[in-house]
Design an enzyme around this catalytic site. Structure first.
Site, mmCIF file in Angstrom:
data_model
loop_
_atom_site.group_PDB
_atom_site.id
_atom_site.type_symbol
_atom_site.label_atom_id
_atom_site.label_comp_id
_atom_site.label_asym_id
_atom_site.label_seq_id
_atom_site.Cartn_x
_atom_site.Cartn_y
_atom_site.Cartn_z
ATOM 1 N N LYS A 207 0.836 -1.200 0.000
ATOM 2 C CA LYS A 207 0.000 0.000 0.000
ATOM 3 C C LYS A 207 0.874 1.254 0.000
ATOM 4 O O LYS A 207 0.681 2.178 -0.770
ATOM 5 C CB LYS A 207 -0.908 -0.044 1.229
ATOM 6 N N GLU A 213 10.836 -4.608 4.156
ATOM 7 C CA GLU A 213 10.942 -6.035 3.817
ATOM 8 C C GLU A 213 10.508 -6.274 2.367
ATOM 9 O O GLU A 213 11.166 -6.995 1.600
ATOM 10 C CB GLU A 213 10.059 -6.884 4.747
ATOM 11 N N GLY A 268 -4.856 -2.161 5.156
ATOM 12 C CA GLY A 268 -4.082 -3.308 4.658
ATOM 13 C C GLY A 268 -4.743 -4.635 4.988
ATOM 14 O O GLY A 268 -4.900 -5.504 4.126
ATOM 15 N N ARG A 269 -5.165 -4.793 6.240
ATOM 16 C CA ARG A 269 -5.706 -6.095 6.650
ATOM 17 C C ARG A 269 -7.127 -6.339 6.159
ATOM 18 O O ARG A 269 -7.719 -7.378 6.450
ATOM 19 C CB ARG A 269 -5.600 -6.246 8.171
ATOM 20 N N GLU A 354 -4.216 -6.721 15.116
ATOM 21 C CA GLU A 354 -3.708 -5.424 14.653
ATOM 22 C C GLU A 354 -4.824 -4.373 14.718
ATOM 23 O O GLU A 354 -4.561 -3.187 14.915
ATOM 24 C CB GLU A 354 -3.160 -5.528 13.218
ATOM 25 N N HIS A 385 -3.937 -33.144 17.922
ATOM 26 C CA HIS A 385 -2.769 -33.970 18.266
ATOM 27 C C HIS A 385 -1.598 -33.115 18.722
ATOM 28 O O HIS A 385 -0.462 -33.572 18.732
ATOM 29 C CB HIS A 385 -2.403 -34.847 17.059
ATOM 30 N N LYS A 513 9.368 -0.639 13.723
ATOM 31 C CA LYS A 513 9.811 -0.356 12.349
ATOM 32 C C LYS A 513 10.871 0.741 12.341
ATOM 33 O O LYS A 513 11.892 0.647 11.674
ATOM 34 C CB LYS A 513 8.625 0.156 11.510
HETATM 35 O O1 F6P Z 1 2.789 -4.566 9.747
HETATM 36 C C1 F6P Z 1 2.260 -3.301 9.668
HETATM 37 C C2 F6P Z 1 1.666 -2.994 8.351
HETATM 38 O O2 F6P Z 1 1.575 -1.612 8.269
HETATM 39 C C3 F6P Z 1 0.319 -3.649 8.104
HETATM 40 O O3 F6P Z 1 -0.720 -2.949 8.658
HETATM 41 C C4 F6P Z 1 0.279 -3.732 6.620
HETATM 42 O O4 F6P Z 1 -0.689 -4.639 6.201
HETATM 43 C C5 F6P Z 1 1.687 -4.176 6.329
HETATM 44 O O5 F6P Z 1 2.470 -3.452 7.268
HETATM 45 C C6 F6P Z 1 2.171 -3.953 4.927
HETATM 46 O O6 F6P Z 1 2.145 -2.605 4.558
HETATM 47 P P1 F6P Z 1 2.298 -2.177 3.048
HETATM 48 O O7 F6P Z 1 1.149 -2.743 2.281
HETATM 49 O O8 F6P Z 1 2.283 -0.676 3.052
HETATM 50 O O9 F6P Z 1 3.595 -2.710 2.540
#
Ligand code: F6P
Length: 547
Positions: A207, A213, A268-269, A354, A385, A513
């Protein structure tokens, strides 16, 4: 001044009712009322929802509904659907529901009709999916695409990956889809080593397009492609992005026409219904993606129209508040009896924790109650199990959601009945338990001598009285999955309103972060900066030994 939630008359009444019920055993509630299931279960198309094994009475249910009314739940729900900026800490609307609304009625955010935007983007996705799946989209050496690698993390990964896994039974072999979310190089290395750069398409989903990462993985993917492809336009032919940040996607080298948009009003979620769901559509075809949206839309309609007492997501949210804030159960297990849903616990961990893993109310004051539980789980059979011992006899009571489907995805002789027998048996066992008398009678019947029986009784007692909800879907297909996920999304919304929590921000993930960014630069120059002695010691150890 608006009363704090815990001062509401319904909240006070629920506190008293909780005291009363804490000394009641669920099995006695069933014994006292043969029609308990009929009273405390609901069916809507494609979903049976049974909450009769929750430690509630009709009176508690009605008081919970009264609490929802006193918290103005319907008003908040309508605000969300209308595009009001209910994510007030970020000044954003919350409109994932607009992503699956097939209607044409405008929803305005800052003077822009988002419905039009959504439908335009869906049409762009449909055309792209068709182009890739039909083989018209060609790679740098003019070959059709065979593999898609989705790079993203959190909300930009979990939904698509969960849905891909859930619906894999319906995929043809036009395309294979792979997911890379972890910056641990082992993941991308393992994915790339099976792939041919000539026939691989990368979907970089972020987003913000700033998530370190994801950017690290995407840069590695570009390098891998360029090692094989010398053409100037290789990146354009092998990379598309899903993002709100056109500047960053352009800076990364992705042409605007290859960027699928989402908007700041999609959290995002809650974003798998947007272009973030592109890998799902590429894998299964656009029709299946439309079915997913249709299932979610059915639940949106139910959430908006059903009376609160007969509204499944409303009850799911209220029962969670009941278990956590009133009965003090601080964990909740998600137990799918359906292999296809094996990623559901991970998906809901982000969704619920979250969103509502917070400790201050709308006004920023600390809340005087426990908010959401710790969410965890795995497929029921494997869990049986592994950790069910704890669920049955541990000192901590963990309410659980049992989820299954009437029709299996793979109908292999006898399997589904074995699976479903376990589904029915486990929640029955958690509810009833086994008392000393039953244990003794059982052992006597097996011919065990009295001395041994007395030594064993305490170990074999199951207290029971463990609250569970059972959800039976018709089938885990695209529509069924859409329904299930939307139910949980609205549950999360309900929890947030009742607990007076801003569910749509996630400030709690920012601190780590920011620190990681600074530490990364220190590691790059091999110099440990100002930290506590533990962090310094750990970093120094790593730097000394990493060669
Ligand atoms: O882990 C935090 C977060 O901001 C989430 O809310 C989000 O889904 C994820 O990182 C990824 O963010 P982006 O889509 O901006 O890479």
């Amino acid at each position: 001044m608006v009363a704090s939630r815990s001062q509401l008359t319904s909240w006070q009444a629920l506190k008293e009712q909780a005291q009363g019920l804490k000394n009641t055993h669920l099995k006695n509630l069933f014994a006292a009322d043969p029609s308990r299931f009929d009273t405390l279960s609901l069916a809507i198309p494609g979903v049976l929802f049974d909450y009769s094994k929750q430690l509630v009475s009709e009176q508690v249910r009605d008081t919970l509904v009264e609490l929802a009314e006193q918290c103005d739940l319907p008003k908040w729900r309508d605000k969300m659907f209308a595009g009001d900026k209910i994510n007030f800490t970020e000044q954003r609307a919350v409109l994932h529901t607009a992503l699956r609304n097939p209607g044409t009625q405008a929803i305005d955010v800052d003077g822009v009709n988002v419905v039009e935007q959504v439908h335009k983007e869906l049409a762009k996705m449909a055309a792209f999916v068709d182009k890739v799946r039909s083989g018209q989209w060609r790679g740098y050496s003019n070959k059709a695409i065979r593999d898609v690698v989705s790079i993203g993390v959190g909300g930009s990964n979990l939904g698509p990956q969960m849905a891909t896994e859930a619906l894999a039974s319906y995929a043809d072999d036009t395309l294979q889809v792979h997911y890379v979310s972890n910056v641990d190089g082992v993941q991308i290395a393992q994915v790339l080593k099976q792939l041919n750069p000539e026939t691989t398409l990368f979907v970089v989903s972020s987003k913000t397009f700033t998530t370190s990462e994801t950017m690290t993985n995407a840069t590695t993917a570009v390098r891998w492609l360029k090692e094989a492809a010398t053409n100037d336009d290789a990146v354009a032919k092998h990379f598309v992005a899903v993002s709100t940040n056109l500047q960053k996607t352009a800076a990364f080298g992705i042409a605007d026409e290859n960027v699928f948009t989402m908007w700041d009003w999609v959290g995002g979620r809650f974003s798998m219904w947007s272009a973030i769901g592109l890998p799902i559509a590429l894998y299964l075809g656009f029709e299946a993606f439309t079915e997913l949206l249709a299932g979610a839309f059915e639940i949106d309609e139910h959430f908006c129209q059903a009376p609160l007492a007969a509204n499944i997501p409303v009850l799911m949210g209220l029962l969670s508040v009941w278990n956590t804030s009133f009965l003090d159960h601080r964990a909740q297990a998600i137990l799918p009896y359906d292999q296809a849903l094996h990623m559901l616990p991970a998906y809901l961990q982000q969704g619920e924790m979250e969103s509502n893993g917070k400790a201050v109310n709308f006004a920023g004051e600390p809340v005087p109650y426990t908010t959401v539980p710790l969410i965890w789980g795995m497929t029921g059979i494997n869990g049986q199990h592994a950790f069910y011992q704890y669920l049955h006899q541990g000192t901590t009571i963990v309410p659980a959601d049992f989820i299954a489907s009437v029709q299996p995805q793979a109908d292999i002789d006898g399997h589904h009945d074995v699976l479903m027998s376990n589904f029915f048996a486990q929640s029955e066992a958690m509810m009833n338990g086994v008392d000393a008398e039953q244990v003794r009678a059982d052992l006597q019947q097996k011919g065990v001598d009295e001395q041994q029986i007395e030594a064993l009784v305490a170990h074999k007692i199951h207290q029971g009285n463990r609250p569970t909800t059972s959800i039976i879907l018709d089938k885990v297909d695209a529509r069924g999955l859409g329904r299930l996920i939307a139910l949980y999304e609205h549950k999360i919304f309900v929890q947030g309103i009742i607990l007076e929590i801003c569910s749509f921000d996630q400030w709690g993930v920012e601190l780590g972060k920011g620190l990681a960014k600074n530490i990364e630069s220190e590691l790059r120059v091999q110099r440990v900066g100002e930290h506590d002695s533990s962090t310094q010691g750990l970093m120094a150890y790593y730097l000394t030994n990493r060669q």
